[in-house]
Scaffold this active site. Sequence first.
Site, PDB file in Angstrom:
ATOM      1  N   TYR A 150     -94.444 -40.332  35.717  1.00 11.65           N
ATOM      2  CA  TYR A 150     -95.670 -39.599  36.051  1.00 11.65           C
ATOM      3  C   TYR A 150     -96.307 -39.046  34.780  1.00 11.65           C
ATOM      4  O   TYR A 150     -95.674 -38.308  34.017  1.00 11.65           O
ATOM      5  CB  TYR A 150     -95.333 -38.474  37.014  1.00 11.65           C
ATOM      6  CG  TYR A 150     -96.507 -37.917  37.772  1.00 11.65           C
ATOM      7  CD1 TYR A 150     -96.817 -38.393  39.039  1.00 11.65           C
ATOM      8  CD2 TYR A 150     -97.294 -36.905  37.245  1.00 11.65           C
ATOM      9  CE1 TYR A 150     -97.884 -37.877  39.760  1.00 11.65           C
ATOM     10  CE2 TYR A 150     -98.361 -36.377  37.955  1.00 11.65           C
ATOM     11  CZ  TYR A 150     -98.648 -36.867  39.211  1.00 11.65           C
ATOM     12  OH  TYR A 150     -99.708 -36.349  39.934  1.00 11.65           O
ATOM     13  N   TYR A 165    -105.622 -42.184  38.697  1.00  9.84           N
ATOM     14  CA  TYR A 165    -104.889 -40.985  39.088  1.00  9.84           C
ATOM     15  C   TYR A 165    -104.860 -40.935  40.608  1.00  9.84           C
ATOM     16  O   TYR A 165    -105.794 -40.479  41.245  1.00  9.84           O
ATOM     17  CB  TYR A 165    -105.571 -39.742  38.517  1.00  9.84           C
ATOM     18  CG  TYR A 165    -104.944 -38.439  38.960  1.00  9.84           C
ATOM     19  CD1 TYR A 165    -103.648 -38.095  38.568  1.00  9.84           C
ATOM     20  CD2 TYR A 165    -105.657 -37.540  39.756  1.00  9.84           C
ATOM     21  CE1 TYR A 165    -103.077 -36.898  38.960  1.00  9.84           C
ATOM     22  CE2 TYR A 165    -105.095 -36.339  40.149  1.00  9.84           C
ATOM     23  CZ  TYR A 165    -103.804 -36.023  39.752  1.00  9.84           C
ATOM     24  OH  TYR A 165    -103.249 -34.833  40.148  1.00  9.84           O
TER      25      TYR A 165
END
Length: 388
Positions: free
Chosen positions: A297, A341
């Site tokens: 991430y 995203y």
Amino acid sequence: MSVRTRDLLGGRAAIAGIGATEFSKDSGRSELKLAVEAVHAALDDAGLTPADVDGLVTFTMDTSPEITVAQAAGMGELSFFSRVHYGGGAACGTVQQAALAVASGVAEVVVCYRAFNERSGRRFGSGVQHREPSAEGAALGWNLPFGLLTPASWVAMAAQRYLHTYGLGPEAFGQVAVVDRKHAATNPAAYFYGRPITLAEHAASRWIVEPLRLLDCCQETDGGQAIVVTSVERARDLPHPPVVIRAAAQGAGRAQEQMTSFYRDDLTGLPEMSVVARQLWRTAGMGPDDIDVGILYDHFTPFVLMQLEEFGFCGPGEAAGFVAEERLPLNTHGGQLGEAYLHGMNGIAEAVRQVRGTAVNQRSGAATALVTAGTGVPTSGLILGADG
């Protein structure tokens, strides 16, 4: 007490389908529409229909409730529906919830989804605008009056301490940005397709909150992503080889807050990811040397470095060199810095493609992938592997 033994979930469920909308800056349609498109695409990929679905999982932040998605997507009865909290930290947790439901027999086919207009609608990067009174809000209240109003400002505190402790400069973070954008540049689905960057361009990008520059911060995206989870046995009868969930874990550390855990003993690591790492390694019976691809991430570059260290790929303060040497294929889709995203859900999809052997930037022989969710918050992770 944290779980200290191997859990029983590993190997009992698989990902059978993935699907997404296009990734854009202005989708021109509702978040519900994006969710339904992604769900239909994932079911098509799995060779299933809406009527096969009896479970749904999403994020607490999602504006499209499970029952609404079920109705709009043409599903019937649901026997399982769930949500996971803490923003991007929920990503891999949704798959864990789905796997738990499948393994226990509560549901047979569970779809995890996330959809938002995060660029054209509510932009998380703009920080706190208004909050209803809550315990989480009280924790933030210790920091907001002093100007820590945005996610970048919260991460900058830990990033500055990391650099100070290990005698590094902000260029250490640039290694992550360069690798991510290199992969995005060859991924047609990525927003930054055809646009790699150099370390010099990273260093020339404007400050957001020192020591974070613009190119240390993920983009904002409109789009949707969905993942289909079912039993390994059922997945074997579907079009694609099963991508087995070897391990799934959630983690919150001591003195954990949501992005503002500044009163811990040490700000140079991510204790919540350490909890996840220990459980993933235990359950999968693996270690860093067993991982072929890492999808970590990357809302902010410093936390990618800290994750590599928490998982034991390298020692404390050594991750920038590890990334620069490309010792582990990292964020081969371009990550959230380069592709989109989507609160980490697109990273899960990339791990599935790598194990299937269908990724744009495919790593030869990839049979195992590590995926992580949002950091700085209570988080989650997965180890995915080929069947057999």
